[in-house]
Design a protein around this motif. Structure first.
Motif, PDB file in Angstrom:
ATOM      1  N   LYS A 156      55.568   0.468  46.704  1.00 55.79           N
ATOM      2  CA  LYS A 156      56.983   0.848  46.469  1.00 55.79           C
ATOM      3  C   LYS A 156      56.866   0.897  44.895  1.00 55.79           C
ATOM      4  CE  LYS A 156      61.472  -0.050  47.752  1.00 55.79           C
ATOM      5  NZ  LYS A 156      62.551  -0.826  48.269  1.00 55.79           N
ATOM      6  N   ILE A 157      56.044  -0.100  44.270  1.00 53.40           N
ATOM      7  CA  ILE A 157      56.351  -0.049  42.749  1.00 53.40           C
ATOM      8  C   ILE A 157      55.099   0.783  42.190  1.00 53.40           C
ATOM      9  CG2 ILE A 157      57.191  -2.589  42.717  1.00 53.40           C
ATOM     10  CD1 ILE A 157      54.234  -3.495  42.035  1.00 53.40           C
ATOM     11  N   LYS A 158      54.192   1.072  42.779  1.00 50.90           N
ATOM     12  CA  LYS A 158      53.189   1.997  42.130  1.00 50.90           C
ATOM     13  C   LYS A 158      53.699   3.071  41.363  1.00 50.90           C
ATOM     14  CE  LYS A 158      48.617   2.387  44.064  1.00 50.90           C
ATOM     15  NZ  LYS A 158      47.657   2.619  45.083  1.00 50.90           N
ATOM     16  N   PRO A 159      54.807   3.963  41.760  1.00 51.95           N
ATOM     17  CA  PRO A 159      55.065   5.175  40.998  1.00 51.95           C
ATOM     18  C   PRO A 159      56.055   4.660  39.758  1.00 51.95           C
ATOM     19  CG  PRO A 159      55.744   5.093  43.379  1.00 51.95           C
ATOM     20  CD  PRO A 159      55.172   3.924  43.281  1.00 51.95           C
ATOM     21  N   MET A 160      56.593   3.572  40.108  1.00 52.06           N
ATOM     22  CA  MET A 160      57.234   3.018  38.853  1.00 52.06           C
ATOM     23  C   MET A 160      56.599   2.605  37.625  1.00 52.06           C
ATOM     24  SD  MET A 160      60.267   0.484  41.155  1.00 52.06           S
ATOM     25  CE  MET A 160      61.009  -0.184  39.699  1.00 52.06           C
ATOM     26  N   ILE A 161      55.439   1.900  37.908  1.00 51.99           N
ATOM     27  CA  ILE A 161      54.381   1.616  36.915  1.00 51.99           C
ATOM     28  C   ILE A 161      53.836   2.570  36.203  1.00 51.99           C
ATOM     29  CG2 ILE A 161      52.113   0.528  36.705  1.00 51.99           C
ATOM     30  CD1 ILE A 161      52.896  -1.596  38.902  1.00 51.99           C
ATOM     31  N   LEU A 162      53.445   4.018  37.288  1.00 47.87           N
ATOM     32  CA  LEU A 162      52.951   5.256  36.587  1.00 47.87           C
ATOM     33  C   LEU A 162      53.885   5.643  35.856  1.00 47.87           C
ATOM     34  CD1 LEU A 162      50.991   6.270  39.794  1.00 47.87           C
ATOM     35  CD2 LEU A 162      49.921   5.661  37.650  1.00 47.87           C
ATOM     36  N   GLN A 163      55.220   5.681  35.787  1.00 44.94           N
ATOM     37  CA  GLN A 163      56.164   6.083  35.010  1.00 44.94           C
ATOM     38  C   GLN A 163      56.385   5.323  33.774  1.00 44.94           C
ATOM     39  OE1 GLN A 163      59.817   6.798  37.113  1.00 44.94           O
ATOM     40  NE2 GLN A 163      58.657   8.041  39.020  1.00 44.94           N
ATOM     41  N   GLY A 164      55.675   3.950  33.632  1.00 48.26           N
ATOM     42  CA  GLY A 164      56.002   3.054  32.479  1.00 48.26           C
ATOM     43  C   GLY A 164      57.301   2.294  32.603  1.00 48.26           C
ATOM     44  N   VAL A 165      58.140   2.453  33.763  1.00 47.49           N
ATOM     45  CA  VAL A 165      59.100   1.561  33.850  1.00 47.49           C
ATOM     46  C   VAL A 165      58.968   0.229  34.481  1.00 47.49           C
ATOM     47  CG1 VAL A 165      60.891   3.914  34.019  1.00 47.49           C
ATOM     48  CG2 VAL A 165      60.005   2.422  36.024  1.00 47.49           C
ATOM     49  N   GLY A 166      60.017  -0.761  34.015  1.00 46.00           N
ATOM     50  CA  GLY A 166      59.857  -1.974  34.721  1.00 46.00           C
ATOM     51  C   GLY A 166      60.589  -2.273  35.892  1.00 46.00           C
ATOM     52  N   LEU A 167      60.246  -3.258  36.606  1.00 46.05           N
ATOM     53  CA  LEU A 167      60.976  -3.506  38.018  1.00 46.05           C
ATOM     54  C   LEU A 167      62.298  -3.563  37.795  1.00 46.05           C
ATOM     55  CD1 LEU A 167      60.161  -4.328  40.966  1.00 46.05           C
ATOM     56  CD2 LEU A 167      60.130  -6.703  40.276  1.00 46.05           C
ATOM     57  N   HIS A 168      62.703  -4.111  36.849  1.00 46.31           N
ATOM     58  CA  HIS A 168      64.609  -4.498  36.766  1.00 46.31           C
ATOM     59  C   HIS A 168      65.107  -3.272  35.714  1.00 46.31           C
ATOM     60  CE1 HIS A 168      63.576  -7.531  39.525  1.00 46.31           C
ATOM     61  NE2 HIS A 168      62.924  -8.318  38.706  1.00 46.31           N
ATOM     62  N   ASP A 169      64.369  -2.576  35.097  1.00 48.86           N
ATOM     63  CA  ASP A 169      64.831  -1.675  34.081  1.00 48.86           C
ATOM     64  C   ASP A 169      66.337  -1.013  34.388  1.00 48.86           C
ATOM     65  OD1 ASP A 169      62.826  -2.506  32.444  1.00 48.86           O
ATOM     66  OD2 ASP A 169      62.147  -0.192  32.325  1.00 48.86           O
ATOM     67  N   LYS A 170      66.434  -0.333  35.745  1.00 53.05           N
ATOM     68  CA  LYS A 170      67.743   0.075  36.211  1.00 53.05           C
ATOM     69  C   LYS A 170      68.833  -0.396  36.298  1.00 53.05           C
ATOM     70  CE  LYS A 170      67.072  -0.039  41.374  1.00 53.05           C
ATOM     71  NZ  LYS A 170      66.955   0.655  42.422  1.00 53.05           N
ATOM     72  N   ILE A 178      54.965  -9.077  43.690  1.00 56.54           N
ATOM     73  CA  ILE A 178      53.966  -9.028  44.631  1.00 56.54           C
ATOM     74  C   ILE A 178      53.611 -10.392  45.122  1.00 56.54           C
ATOM     75  CG2 ILE A 178      51.579  -8.434  45.216  1.00 56.54           C
ATOM     76  CD1 ILE A 178      51.874  -6.063  42.914  1.00 56.54           C
ATOM     77  N   GLU A 179      53.545 -11.397  44.384  1.00 57.36           N
ATOM     78  CA  GLU A 179      52.973 -12.559  44.885  1.00 57.36           C
ATOM     79  C   GLU A 179      53.896 -13.441  45.604  1.00 57.36           C
ATOM     80  OE1 GLU A 179      50.254 -14.961  45.238  1.00 57.36           O
ATOM     81  OE2 GLU A 179      49.567 -13.264  43.842  1.00 57.36           O
ATOM     82  N   SER A 180      55.125 -13.015  45.317  1.00 60.41           N
ATOM     83  CA  SER A 180      56.345 -13.992  45.909  1.00 60.41           C
ATOM     84  C   SER A 180      56.549 -13.580  47.502  1.00 60.41           C
ATOM     85  CB  SER A 180      57.770 -13.787  45.258  1.00 60.41           C
ATOM     86  OG  SER A 180      58.003 -12.366  45.215  1.00 60.41           O
ATOM     87  N   ALA A 181      55.926 -12.490  47.973  1.00 60.57           N
ATOM     88  CA  ALA A 181      56.030 -12.003  49.535  1.00 60.57           C
ATOM     89  C   ALA A 181      54.997 -13.099  50.231  1.00 60.57           C
ATOM     90  CB  ALA A 181      55.497 -10.647  49.491  1.00 60.57           C
ATOM     91  N   LYS A 182      55.780 -13.520  51.361  1.00 62.93           N
ATOM     92  CA  LYS A 182      54.685 -14.488  52.080  1.00 62.93           C
ATOM     93  C   LYS A 182      53.693 -13.652  52.902  1.00 62.93           C
ATOM     94  CE  LYS A 182      57.859 -17.799  51.767  1.00 62.93           C
ATOM     95  NZ  LYS A 182      58.405 -17.638  50.364  1.00 62.93           N
ATOM     96  N   ARG A 183      53.944 -12.526  53.562  1.00 64.62           N
ATOM     97  CA  ARG A 183      52.950 -11.819  54.136  1.00 64.62           C
ATOM     98  C   ARG A 183      52.291 -10.843  53.416  1.00 64.62           C
ATOM     99  NH1 ARG A 183      56.287  -8.952  57.603  1.00 64.62           N
ATOM    100  NH2 ARG A 183      54.489  -8.220  58.907  1.00 64.62           N
ATOM    101  N   GLU A 184      50.848 -10.717  53.797  1.00 70.53           N
ATOM    102  CA  GLU A 184      50.077  -9.772  53.289  1.00 70.53           C
ATOM    103  C   GLU A 184      50.539  -8.500  53.216  1.00 70.53           C
ATOM    104  OE1 GLU A 184      45.323  -8.813  52.590  1.00 70.53           O
ATOM    105  OE2 GLU A 184      46.026 -10.169  54.323  1.00 70.53           O
ATOM    106  N   ALA A 185      51.326  -8.057  54.503  1.00 70.57           N
ATOM    107  CA  ALA A 185      51.652  -6.674  54.778  1.00 70.57           C
ATOM    108  C   ALA A 185      52.753  -6.145  53.728  1.00 70.57           C
ATOM    109  CB  ALA A 185      52.156  -6.587  56.096  1.00 70.57           C
ATOM    110  N   THR A 186      53.771  -7.482  53.601  1.00 71.18           N
ATOM    111  CA  THR A 186      54.710  -7.238  52.695  1.00 71.18           C
ATOM    112  C   THR A 186      54.296  -7.046  51.255  1.00 71.18           C
ATOM    113  OG1 THR A 186      55.929  -8.675  53.832  1.00 71.18           O
ATOM    114  CG2 THR A 186      56.980  -8.247  52.082  1.00 71.18           C
ATOM    115  N   LYS A 187      53.341  -7.615  50.929  1.00 72.19           N
ATOM    116  CA  LYS A 187      52.730  -7.664  49.475  1.00 72.19           C
ATOM    117  C   LYS A 187      52.074  -6.213  49.320  1.00 72.19           C
ATOM    118  CE  LYS A 187      51.065 -12.514  48.859  1.00 72.19           C
ATOM    119  NZ  LYS A 187      50.217 -13.237  48.179  1.00 72.19           N
ATOM    120  N   TYR A 188      51.627  -5.773  50.476  1.00 65.39           N
ATOM    121  CA  TYR A 188      50.988  -4.300  50.191  1.00 65.39           C
ATOM    122  C   TYR A 188      52.209  -3.174  50.163  1.00 65.39           C
ATOM    123  CZ  TYR A 188      46.139  -5.396  50.113  1.00 65.39           C
ATOM    124  OH  TYR A 188      44.832  -6.132  49.753  1.00 65.39           O
TER     125      TYR A 188
END
Length: 198
Positions: free
Chosen positions: A180-194, A165-175
């Motif tokens: 996009k990552i919310k469902p992954m976090i709720l499933q308990g998976v990591g960003l790069h797990d796949k 999230i922090e690496s995105a330059k624009r606020e819109a990109t951060k949101y």
């Protein structure tokens, strides 16, 4: 430096201190340490744990104690090779006449005993702090189940998401990334797990 395959070869290559190295080797070999060649130098271990090594240089030769920092050094013979060296200590000699066999043996025996007691410097692992971006923090405040799911992740996975999230330059990109990552976090998976499971 040429690759060395045996202690005899090492002594031959360093013939200017050959007799002195042989003397140190004989002292060490009166103990139960196992002799081998590691890093192209004679190295001595106890049950696979390195205890000491002998070495020759242009103007001096020495005994390296891998965890020499724990030796009492009552004779004041040990030196720290470099400022940043934590455990390694060196007993340095300029000529064979400086070798006192009983003193060298007492240091070797103490090093063996220290190894037996498990005295060794463990490499430091610095824990990286997880810095929560404001965009993610706002979501936590309005959604406790999302916050709980995030807290259940390992610190490494938490860091990956925060950095993503922090690496995105624009606020819109951060949101957008956050959505996009919310469902992954709720499933308990990591960003790069796949990718890790491939």
């Amino acid at each position: 430096m040429k690759k060395v395959y045996s202690v005899e070869e090492y002594i031959e290559i360093n013939s200017h201190f050959g007799e002195a190295l042989s003397m140190l080797r004989d002292i060490i070999n009166t103990t139960e340490l196992n002799e081998s060649v590691k890093w192209s130098a004679p190295t001595y271990d106890l049950n696979g744990k390195n205890v000491l090594s002998i070495g020759a240089f242009k103007n001096h030769f020495c005994v390296w104690f891998f965890n020499g920092v724990f030796l009492k050094d009552e004779q004041g013979l040990l030196m720290n090779a470099q400022e940043k060296t934590k455990g390694l200590r060196q007993m340095r000699f300029n000529s064979i006449d400086e070798i006192n066999e009983s003193i060298v043996l007492s240091y070797v025996k103490e090093a063996i005993e220290n190894q037996r007691l498990g005295k060794e410097i463990k490499p430091e692992r610095k824990k990286k702090e997880v810095i929560i971006p404001p965009e993610l923090q706002k979501n936590f405040e309005s959604n406790t189940s999302f916050h709980d799911a995030f807290k259940a992740l390992t610190p490494g996975k938490q860091r990956e998401y925060c950095e993503h999230i922090e690496s995105a330059k624009r606020e819109a990109t951060k949101y957008a990334r956050l959505d996009k990552i919310k469902p992954m976090i709720l499933q308990g998976v990591g960003l790069h797990d796949k990718y890790k499971n491939c």
